[in-house]
Design an enzyme around this catalytic site. Sequence first.
Site, PDB file in Angstrom:
ATOM      1  N   ASP A 195       0.865  -1.170   0.000  1.00 14.38           N
ATOM      2  CA  ASP A 195       0.000   0.000   0.000  1.00 14.38           C
ATOM      3  C   ASP A 195       0.918   1.240   0.000  1.00 14.38           C
ATOM      4  OD1 ASP A 195      -2.316   1.678   0.683  1.00 14.38           O
ATOM      5  OD2 ASP A 195      -1.348   1.804   2.651  1.00 14.38           O
ATOM      6  N   ASP A 222      -0.123   5.167   0.974  1.00  9.48           N
ATOM      7  CA  ASP A 222      -0.320   6.150   2.044  1.00  9.48           C
ATOM      8  C   ASP A 222      -0.236   5.523   3.426  1.00  9.48           C
ATOM      9  OD1 ASP A 222      -0.830   8.566   0.579  1.00  9.48           O
ATOM     10  OD2 ASP A 222      -2.757   7.715  -0.012  1.00  9.48           O
TER      11      ASP A 222
HETATM   12  O1  C5P Z   1      -2.662   4.418  -0.473  1.00 14.00           O
HETATM   13  P1  C5P Z   1      -3.824   4.112   0.418  1.00 14.00           P
HETATM   14  O2  C5P Z   1      -4.657   2.977  -0.069  1.00 14.00           O
HETATM   15  O3  C5P Z   1      -3.418   3.984   1.829  1.00 14.00           O
HETATM   16  O4  C5P Z   1      -4.770   5.434   0.323  1.00 14.00           O
HETATM   17  C1  C5P Z   1      -5.889   5.629   1.099  1.00 14.00           C
HETATM   18  C2  C5P Z   1      -5.694   6.685   2.157  1.00 14.00           C
HETATM   19  O5  C5P Z   1      -6.121   7.957   1.644  1.00 14.00           O
HETATM   20  C3  C5P Z   1      -6.540   6.395   3.393  1.00 14.00           C
HETATM   21  O6  C5P Z   1      -5.692   6.248   4.505  1.00 14.00           O
HETATM   22  C4  C5P Z   1      -7.440   7.628   3.556  1.00 14.00           C
HETATM   23  O7  C5P Z   1      -7.461   8.094   4.876  1.00 14.00           O
HETATM   24  C5  C5P Z   1      -6.825   8.670   2.647  1.00 14.00           C
HETATM   25  N1  C5P Z   1      -7.812   9.537   1.997  1.00 14.00           N
HETATM   26  C6  C5P Z   1      -7.722  10.906   2.135  1.00 14.00           C
HETATM   27  N2  C5P Z   1      -8.630  11.732   1.498  1.00 14.00           N
HETATM   28  C7  C5P Z   1      -9.593  11.208   0.716  1.00 14.00           C
HETATM   29  C8  C5P Z   1      -9.676   9.821   0.539  1.00 14.00           C
HETATM   30  C9  C5P Z   1      -8.755   9.015   1.192  1.00 14.00           C
HETATM   31  O8  C5P Z   1      -6.827  11.372   2.839  1.00 14.00           O
HETATM   32  N3  C5P Z   1     -10.439  12.025   0.107  1.00 14.00           N
HETATM   33 MG    MG Z   2      -2.740   3.231   3.525  1.00 12.25          MG
END
Ligand code: C5P
Ligand code: MG
Length: 290
Positions: free
Chosen positions: A53, A55
């Site tokens: 993954d 983030d």
């Molecule tokens: O790369 P990963 O799958 O971890 O990305 C998802 C992350 O993006 C989640 O941890 C979520 O908190 C974050 N997110 C965000 N803003 C959004 C959608 C998802 O910060 N609008």
């Molecule tokens: Mg993540």
Amino acid sequence: MTEKDSSELTPFEIFFQKIEKFSKLHMKDRDRVQEILQSMQKAGSKTLQVISDFDMTLTRFEYNGKRCPTCHNILERSDVISSDCKKKLQGLLDKYYPIEIDTTLSVEEKLPLMVEWWTKAHELLVNQKIKKDGLAKAVRDSDAKLRDGYKDFFDHLHEHSIPLLIFSAGIGDILEEVIRQSDIFHPNVKGVLKAFKGELIHIYNKREGALLNTGHFQELRTQTNVLLLGDSLGDLNMADGVQDMENILKIGFLNDKVEERKQSYLDSYDIVLIKDESLDVPNAVIRFLT
Ligand code: C5P
Ligand code: MG
């Protein structure tokens, strides 16, 4: 049992003692972890692939006591989007992030809400008509930070021709820019990272995302041993498309709501790293396996 003299230890025992010394490392079943690692080592590095993954797994959760941004946050906090849009995105984050990490809700209950979050944020961002150089600037100006040891991680995998699949629900173009600006976007790095185009990937549909990428996994059909890195329980499904899987070692970063989530992480991940901002353990594992 008396402790063995260190000169009597096998290379595996030396390695395992070393990783067990990390105070942030937790395991529910250490014998099982040993078994998986030994089996993966026997199979050899040519059979290894890494699925990670992005983030809060490859990037840091905190730096100097401050939260680090996700791909979405990099854009949200940048000056390439309007202040009105920023406000709206912040509103979404305040509403939906607590739901993402809520331990009292099931994945089924969270799922529609996560789709709602991703869809709303996506619409807002698309309307901003951001240009490619705007993305690069947003990343340059941001506080995004890859975890300590990232260079070793990316370079070592590249040197040993081990495929790395970055499976992210973040914004693909931002992710690419982060790794490009850190000089580690090597040819062994592939991504399942759709954001502005294609299927919507959110944290709880990585299984569907994995199954859509049959071509990628078909190419890697001899890499039957997987090292999986994630920070959410949704990340556990990232390897669902791997063909003829022999072994999988799952390492999970538990960054937030530690006490509430510790047991569920220990039940699902083989190794849990609690509030560890480094890639030291994955790096030690990779070095041992290559
Ligand atoms: O790369 P990963 O799958 O971890 O990305 C998802 C992350 O993006 C989640 O941890 C979520 O908190 C974050 N997110 C965000 N803003 C959004 C959608 C998802 O910060 N609008
Ligand atoms: Mg993540």
